[in-house]
Design a protein around this motif. Sequence first.
Motif: not given
Length: 306
Positions: A186-212
């Motif tokens: 089910d989790v693998a299917m979630q990744v296929a369908a929902a296309m997450p870019s990162y595992l969790d909040r700590n995984s989001v690079p600082a430069e990506v967050l700042e740009k957002e």
Amino acid sequence: MANFTAANVKELRERTGCGMMDCKKALTESGGDMDKAIEFLREKGLAAAAKKAGRIAAEGLVESYISEDGKIGALLEVNSETDFVAKNADFQQFVSNVVKIVADKNPADMDALMNEAYPENGLTVAEALREKILTIGENLNIRRFARYEGPVSAYIHGGGRIGVLVQFEADNAVSGKAEFAELAKDVAMQVAAAMPSYLDRNSVPAEVLEKEKEILSAQARNEGKPENIIEKMVNGRINKYYTENCLVDQVFVKDSDYTITKLLDAKGKELGGAIKIKGFTRFEKGEGLEKKEEDFAAEIAKMTQQ
């Protein structure tokens, strides 16, 4: 003279859902730079976050392999020139053989994989690839691979169009149960369908967050919001960004009462042990590649000249 083409306008429309004139203006303002044009549209409040993938054009196959004990998994993408070849049994067997080599031999990188022994005729993977190119008559390319250890699950969608590999952390007493296997799929299917870019909040690079944050702040100003509430608005919208882009914060596609974190907690209690996601990889066939467009009139003219 414009620094972009009609094809660029079409791509921007597909990636943002904006109208043609807005896309033309964005490309004009950005000098034809696609990423800057997307930022321009988002700042004006005209576009949501752009779709992660550009045009999916190259053909081929994404394949997975999971060891019998479920402790080793591999994911592989091999590209071909046509979809016809991707349906060829010989090509499919080649892809299956190579993804198993990835799982068994754990190559450090693509060069190491190409030098591994292929299970036919004493060839290396690189030599077997060259042989397949000659036999099949198309250019083939082993593009990328991923490998995980420790409870793993894989999901292949659309006959090899999308492939997902997920790595978990769980005790053997938990990971050996059929209910865990169902959860993992089910989790693998979630990744296929929902296309997450990162595992969790700590995984989001600082430069990506700042740009957002920059984009969201500009968006709020363009909406006429006063400076003293923009920060609060941005923080609220950043939370939404996390829920859309971080796997553990996403709403479970099969049951909206759960986020993935809540689902793992509930299943962990049910099965008698903690369950965590350590990592995931999602490959989409041809992601980011441009397919060669044949100009048959030019090709015939060239042949005639020769």
